[in-house]
Design an enzyme around this catalytic site. Structure first.
Site, PDB file in Angstrom:
ATOM      1  N   ASP A  96      -2.440  10.358  -1.571  1.00 40.28           N
ATOM      2  CA  ASP A  96      -2.667   9.331  -2.579  1.00 40.28           C
ATOM      3  C   ASP A  96      -2.991   9.932  -3.934  1.00 40.28           C
ATOM      4  OD1 ASP A  96      -2.962   6.385  -1.249  1.00 40.28           O
ATOM      5  OD2 ASP A  96      -3.425   7.970   0.175  1.00 40.28           O
TER       6      ASP A  96
ATOM      7  N   ASN B  37      -6.196  11.856   0.730  1.00 45.86           N
ATOM      8  CA  ASN B  37      -5.315  11.088   1.613  1.00 45.86           C
ATOM      9  C   ASN B  37      -6.161  10.291   2.587  1.00 45.86           C
ATOM     10  OD1 ASN B  37      -2.528  10.490   2.331  1.00 45.86           O
ATOM     11  ND2 ASN B  37      -2.927  11.543   4.243  1.00 45.86           N
ATOM     12  N   LYS B  38      -5.508   9.503   3.398  1.00 43.02           N
ATOM     13  CA  LYS B  38      -6.185   8.621   4.342  1.00 43.02           C
ATOM     14  C   LYS B  38      -7.231   9.381   5.156  1.00 43.02           C
ATOM     15  CE  LYS B  38      -5.584   4.996   4.972  1.00 43.02           C
ATOM     16  NZ  LYS B  38      -6.292   3.798   4.483  1.00 43.02           N
TER      17      LYS B  38
ATOM     18  N   ARG C  71       0.852  -1.180   0.000  1.00 38.46           N
ATOM     19  CA  ARG C  71       0.000   0.000   0.000  1.00 38.46           C
ATOM     20  C   ARG C  71       0.890   1.233   0.000  1.00 38.46           C
ATOM     21  NH1 ARG C  71       1.754   1.672   4.234  1.00 38.46           N
ATOM     22  NH2 ARG C  71       0.827   3.701   3.847  1.00 38.46           N
ATOM     23  N   GLY C  72       0.262   2.405  -0.140  1.00 40.68           N
ATOM     24  CA  GLY C  72       1.006   3.651  -0.262  1.00 40.68           C
ATOM     25  C   GLY C  72       1.131   4.014  -1.724  1.00 40.68           C
ATOM     26  N   ALA C  73       0.827   5.258  -2.060  1.00 35.54           N
ATOM     27  CA  ALA C  73       0.735   5.656  -3.469  1.00 35.54           C
ATOM     28  C   ALA C  73       1.983   5.312  -4.288  1.00 35.54           C
ATOM     29  CB  ALA C  73       0.411   7.145  -3.561  1.00 35.54           C
TER      30      ALA C  73
END
Length: 320
Positions: free
Chosen positions: A226, A236-237, A44-46
């Site tokens: 993201d 974002n989250k 995960r993570g852009a």
């Protein structure tokens, strides 16, 4: 240690679902395995998702070299595995453009994306550290949200990479890591990375951030993205918007750190972005739940955006 890499014909990832209890490396040999890892947040993570998309197409090019219909279907499955972060589809499409040149050319393009993200992390760390000192003064305590270290970006990271660089320079008092519900990426992953780096930190429950800012315990907020829309809106989250509102009320900087690969000039504003919902099961077993994975932070709450190439001061009216 790289979050994701191509090793001997397969994609290797650090399984982020079992950290910090276990450090497990998964070898992914098929497109289906890769997509499952993306959707379960094992990777995960852009920036890391961009690399995953690229390596996924490299896998597909080898598996379906003689079946163009199956190959096209596999590429489209990879692109849409998660809808919100722009890097995943962008990495897949960039490598897919090399398909007419054969599997080796596709893999070379995927490895180039990996190397670009590694270089971008180093550049962001330096630029971001300089900006934090300028805006927040020497040795601030910074609040961060979700996970933005090497786990999200192959190595080093985005916002967390900046904090690591500040720690290396002895210009960081400590970090408050927001726990980041529902999967606790802050409490599990950010704390794990900060601990490995020797950075002093505390984990804060998600709802505590704005109150800690109001109480003067936070010198600035720094986090990743993201997707960054053309007008500067930040995807974002979930919880990022609340931290931005708290920072504005407290009068402290709100800094976003993300590579140029996360800047999406084709999307005018956050209202046009599909926000992934993770479903009720991640939150509760006895009722329906609202569980958006991301939120939209309006550009006018953002002090600055740091990429690997530039610093955009939105508080001064600068544009992407």
């Amino acid at each position: 240690m790289r979050t994701i890499d191509w090793v001997d014909g397969a994609v290797e990832i650090i399984d982020q679902t079992v950290l910090p209890a276990e450090e497990r490396v998964l070898r992914l040999h098929t497109v289906g395995e890769l997509i499952a890892a993306i959707q379960s947040l094992a990777v995960r993570g852009a920036p890391a998702l961009g690399v995953a998309g690229a390596f996924g197409v490299a896998l597909a090019a080898r598996i379906h070299a003689d079946d163009p219909v199956a190959l096209d279907r596999a590429v489209r499955r990879i692109e849409s595995a998660r809808p919100t972060a722009v890097n995943l589809a962008r990495g897949a499409r960039r490598t897919a453009a090399r398909l007419p040149l054969g599997p080796d050319a596709v893999l070379a393009a995927a490895c180039a994306i990996r190397d670009e993200e590694i270089a971008a992390s180093t550049s962001m760390a330096y630029r971001g550290a300089d900006l934090v000192v300028e805006l927040c003064g020497p040795r601030p305590t910074m609040l961060t949200h979700c996970n933005t270290g090497g786990l999200c970006a192959v190595t080093v990271g985005t916002a967390l990479g900046v904090l690591g660089e500040l720690h290396r320079r002895e210009q960081l008092a400590g970090v408050i890591a927001s726990e980041t519900r529902p999967l606790l990426q802050g409490a599990r992953l950010t704390s794990w990375e900060l601990g490995r780096w020797g950075v002093p930190y505390r984990v804060a429950v998600d709802s505590a951030g704005p109150f800690l800012m109001a109480r003067g315990e936070v010198g600035g907020v720094i986090l990743g993205a993201d997707r960054i829309c053309a007008n500067g809106d930040v995807i974002n989250k979930i919880g990022t918007y609340a931290h931005a509102l708290g920072a504005r009320r407290a009068g402290i900087p709100f800094i976003v750190v993300a590579p140029e690969s996360t800047v999406d000039t084709d999307t005018p504003a956050g209202v046009h972005v599909e926000i992934e919902d993770r479903g009720s099961a991640e939150v509760t077993g006895w009722s329906e739940a609202v569980n958006p994975a991301f939120d939209v932070t309006p550009y006018d709450l953002v002090t600055a955006i740091v990429t690997d190439r530039r610093v955009i001061r939105l508080d001064r009216g600068e544009k992407l």
